[in-house]
Design a protein around this motif. Structure first.
Motif, PDB file in Angstrom:
ATOM      1  N   ILE A 128       0.885  -1.167   0.000  1.00  0.00           N
ATOM      2  CA  ILE A 128       0.000   0.000   0.000  1.00  0.00           C
ATOM      3  C   ILE A 128       0.919   1.212   0.000  1.00  0.00           C
ATOM      4  N   CYS A 129       0.735   2.078  -0.988  1.00  0.00           N
ATOM      5  CA  CYS A 129       1.698   3.173  -1.167  1.00  0.00           C
ATOM      6  C   CYS A 129       1.070   4.540  -0.917  1.00  0.00           C
ATOM      7  N   GLY A 130       1.946   5.525  -0.699  1.00  0.00           N
ATOM      8  CA  GLY A 130       1.498   6.900  -0.558  1.00  0.00           C
ATOM      9  C   GLY A 130       0.869   7.193   0.792  1.00  0.00           C
ATOM     10  N   LEU A 158       1.278  -6.752  -5.705  1.00  0.00           N
ATOM     11  CA  LEU A 158       0.436  -5.679  -6.229  1.00  0.00           C
ATOM     12  C   LEU A 158       0.688  -4.434  -5.400  1.00  0.00           C
ATOM     13  N   ASP A 159       0.745  -3.300  -6.088  1.00  0.00           N
ATOM     14  CA  ASP A 159       0.985  -2.037  -5.411  1.00  0.00           C
ATOM     15  C   ASP A 159      -0.262  -1.173  -5.593  1.00  0.00           C
ATOM     16  N   LEU A 160      -0.912  -0.833  -4.497  1.00  0.00           N
ATOM     17  CA  LEU A 160      -2.162  -0.077  -4.583  1.00  0.00           C
ATOM     18  C   LEU A 160      -1.994   1.288  -3.935  1.00  0.00           C
ATOM     19  N   ASN A 161      -2.646   2.261  -4.538  1.00  0.00           N
ATOM     20  CA  ASN A 161      -2.411   3.624  -4.076  1.00  0.00           C
ATOM     21  C   ASN A 161      -3.679   4.471  -4.195  1.00  0.00           C
ATOM     22  N   SER A 162      -3.768   5.291  -5.243  1.00  0.00           N
ATOM     23  CA  SER A 162      -4.807   6.331  -5.276  1.00  0.00           C
ATOM     24  C   SER A 162      -6.236   5.804  -5.379  1.00  0.00           C
ATOM     25  N   LYS A 163      -6.403   4.591  -5.899  1.00  0.00           N
ATOM     26  CA  LYS A 163      -7.772   4.064  -6.043  1.00  0.00           C
ATOM     27  C   LYS A 163      -8.395   3.720  -4.686  1.00  0.00           C
ATOM     28  N   GLY A 190       3.878   8.958 -11.324  1.00  0.00           N
ATOM     29  CA  GLY A 190       3.116   7.928 -10.602  1.00  0.00           C
ATOM     30  C   GLY A 190       1.904   8.528  -9.926  1.00  0.00           C
ATOM     31  N   GLY A 191       1.103   7.644  -9.333  1.00  0.00           N
ATOM     32  CA  GLY A 191      -0.063   8.114  -8.595  1.00  0.00           C
ATOM     33  C   GLY A 191      -1.167   8.659  -9.476  1.00  0.00           C
ATOM     34  N   THR A 192      -1.263   8.169 -10.704  1.00  0.00           N
ATOM     35  CA  THR A 192      -2.265   8.705 -11.646  1.00  0.00           C
ATOM     36  C   THR A 192      -3.633   8.041 -11.494  1.00  0.00           C
ATOM     37  N   GLY A 193      -3.664   6.845 -10.928  1.00  0.00           N
ATOM     38  CA  GLY A 193      -4.922   6.104 -10.852  1.00  0.00           C
ATOM     39  C   GLY A 193      -5.308   5.480 -12.182  1.00  0.00           C
ATOM     40  N   LYS A 194      -4.396   5.513 -13.133  1.00  0.00           N
ATOM     41  CA  LYS A 194      -4.701   4.957 -14.462  1.00  0.00           C
ATOM     42  C   LYS A 194      -3.970   3.640 -14.669  1.00  0.00           C
ATOM     43  N   GLN A 210       6.967  17.018  -5.514  1.00  0.00           N
ATOM     44  CA  GLN A 210       5.870  17.418  -6.412  1.00  0.00           C
ATOM     45  C   GLN A 210       4.621  16.570  -6.229  1.00  0.00           C
ATOM     46  N   SER A 211       4.722  15.513  -5.453  1.00  0.00           N
ATOM     47  CA  SER A 211       3.558  14.639  -5.264  1.00  0.00           C
ATOM     48  C   SER A 211       2.663  15.154  -4.140  1.00  0.00           C
ATOM     49  N   PRO A 212       1.346  15.028  -4.293  1.00  0.00           N
ATOM     50  CA  PRO A 212       0.456  15.412  -3.186  1.00  0.00           C
ATOM     51  C   PRO A 212       0.564  14.434  -2.014  1.00  0.00           C
ATOM     52  N   ARG A 213       1.280  13.343  -2.228  1.00  0.00           N
ATOM     53  CA  ARG A 213       1.466  12.345  -1.155  1.00  0.00           C
ATOM     54  C   ARG A 213       2.842  12.471  -0.491  1.00  0.00           C
ATOM     55  N   TYR A 214       3.529  13.535  -0.814  1.00  0.00           N
ATOM     56  CA  TYR A 214       4.868  13.757  -0.251  1.00  0.00           C
ATOM     57  C   TYR A 214       4.804  13.672   1.278  1.00  0.00           C
ATOM     58  N   LEU A 228       2.949  -5.298  -9.896  1.00  0.00           N
ATOM     59  CA  LEU A 228       2.056  -4.649 -10.845  1.00  0.00           C
ATOM     60  C   LEU A 228       1.456  -3.448 -10.135  1.00  0.00           C
ATOM     61  N   SER A 229       1.364  -2.343 -10.857  1.00  0.00           N
ATOM     62  CA  SER A 229       0.941  -1.095 -10.252  1.00  0.00           C
ATOM     63  C   SER A 229       0.210  -0.236 -11.282  1.00  0.00           C
ATOM     64  N   GLY A 230      -0.371   0.858 -10.807  1.00  0.00           N
ATOM     65  CA  GLY A 230      -1.038   1.796 -11.704  1.00  0.00           C
ATOM     66  C   GLY A 230      -2.541   1.580 -11.740  1.00  0.00           C
TER      67      GLY A 230
HETATM   68  O1  LIG Z   1       1.637   8.405  -5.569  1.00  0.00           O
HETATM   69  C1  LIG Z   1       2.307   9.318  -6.007  1.00  0.00           C
HETATM   70  O2  LIG Z   1       1.946  10.498  -5.877  1.00  0.00           O
HETATM   71  C2  LIG Z   1       3.594   9.041  -6.726  1.00  0.00           C
HETATM   72  C3  LIG Z   1       4.335  10.112  -7.179  1.00  0.00           C
HETATM   73  C4  LIG Z   1       5.524   9.898  -7.828  1.00  0.00           C
HETATM   74  C5  LIG Z   1       5.989   8.613  -8.045  1.00  0.00           C
HETATM   75  C6  LIG Z   1       5.254   7.521  -7.615  1.00  0.00           C
HETATM   76  C7  LIG Z   1       4.049   7.720  -6.961  1.00  0.00           C
HETATM   77  N1  LIG Z   1       3.289   6.656  -6.543  1.00  0.00           N
HETATM   78  C8  LIG Z   1       3.390   5.370  -7.133  1.00  0.00           C
HETATM   79  O3  LIG Z   1       2.579   5.363  -8.285  1.00  0.00           O
HETATM   80  C9  LIG Z   1       2.169   4.047  -8.542  1.00  0.00           C
HETATM   81  C10 LIG Z   1       0.764   3.992  -9.084  1.00  0.00           C
HETATM   82  O4  LIG Z   1      -0.155   4.593  -8.269  1.00  0.00           O
HETATM   83  P1  LIG Z   1      -1.725   4.633  -8.628  1.00  0.00           P
HETATM   84  O5  LIG Z   1      -2.308   3.326  -8.229  1.00  0.00           O
HETATM   85  O6  LIG Z   1      -1.855   4.864 -10.090  1.00  0.00           O
HETATM   86  O7  LIG Z   1      -2.258   5.752  -7.818  1.00  0.00           O
HETATM   87  C11 LIG Z   1       2.382   3.269  -7.263  1.00  0.00           C
HETATM   88  O8  LIG Z   1       3.443   2.356  -7.538  1.00  0.00           O
HETATM   89  C12 LIG Z   1       2.868   4.263  -6.266  1.00  0.00           C
HETATM   90  O9  LIG Z   1       3.927   3.694  -5.532  1.00  0.00           O
END
Ligand SMILES: O=C(O)c1ccccc1N[C@@H]1O[C@H](COP(=O)(O)O)[C@@H](O)[C@H]1O
Length: 207
Positions: free
Chosen positions: A5-7, A179-184, A132-136, A32-36, A154-156
């Protein structure tokens, strides 16, 4: 299948997610990330059973090495255009190196051969200018072109709506490690919806 779980960013939220026992928790060191992650005292909330991952994007090597050492990170995720030599600087018996790549339909997997000895796992994310962190999601079918033995995350844009499709990739016989999960799974950037995280972890354990 490992779960990352990231961010993560906020203390109470981290404490709640820790209860759900993911394998890895990621912290973004990209201003530059809002998750900084600006308040590093939140790292104290993580037990040693969960691996702490520092996520960097083209960071100055010395700064990144210091953060990893000073805050006892278990892994680094290098999410920019870092070269193999740069990645090698983190390799040790105790620090895992995850090298991330932005994937689109033109991505050339043969390029990864040169990273063979400099990282432990790859991470495939959707290619974007923001890194990263696009949710796409990207077109997962393209992973059929991946012929290396190195395991990958796998991520994104992975979320409750598309987790079931991960089975398809497993059916390709690919070395998917986690699996790497984040913005979703978020209420807002950096703040995870613990109910969604719980559902996702339960689903992944059933895959
Ligand atoms: O989450 C971020 O803001 C971010 C910024 C810069 C580099 C990586 C970042 N996060 C990574 O992005 C992927 C995909 O995230 P998402 O599921 O599309 O939101 C994930 O590996 C995060 O570690």
């Amino acid at each position: 299948m490992k779960i990352k779980i990231c961010g993560m960013k906020f203390r109470e939220n981290i404490e709640d997610v820790v209860q759900l026992k993911p394998d890895y928790l990621g912290f973004i060191f990209y201003p530059q990330s809002p998750r900084y992650v600006d308040d590093l005292s939140v790292l104290k909330a993580i037990p040693s059973s969960i691996k702490k991952v520092a996520v960097f994007v083209n960071a100055k090597l010395q700064d990144a090495l210091e953060i990893v050492a000073d805050y006892d990170f278990n892994a680094v995720q290098l999410h920019g255009n870092e070269k193999p030599d740069y990645c090698s600087q983190f390799k040790s018996a105790t620090v895992e190196v995850i090298k991330a790549f932005g994937v689109n339909n033109e991505f050339d997997f043969s390029d990864l051969k040169r990273y063979k000895d400099s990282c432990d796992t790859f991470l495939f994310d959707t290619k974007s200018d923001s890194h990263g962190g696009t949710g796409k999601t990207f077109n997962w079918d393209i992973l059929k072109n991946y012929k290396e033995p190195k395991p990958f995350f796998l991520s994104g844009g992975i979320g409750l709506d598309n987790l079931h499709e991960v089975n398809t990739i497993q059916n390709y016989g690919l070395p998917i490690y986690g699996l790497d999960l984040n913005s979703k799974l978020e209420v807002s950037p950096g703040l995870k919806d613990t109910q969604k995280v719980k559902e996702a972890i339960d689903k992944i354990k059933g895959i």
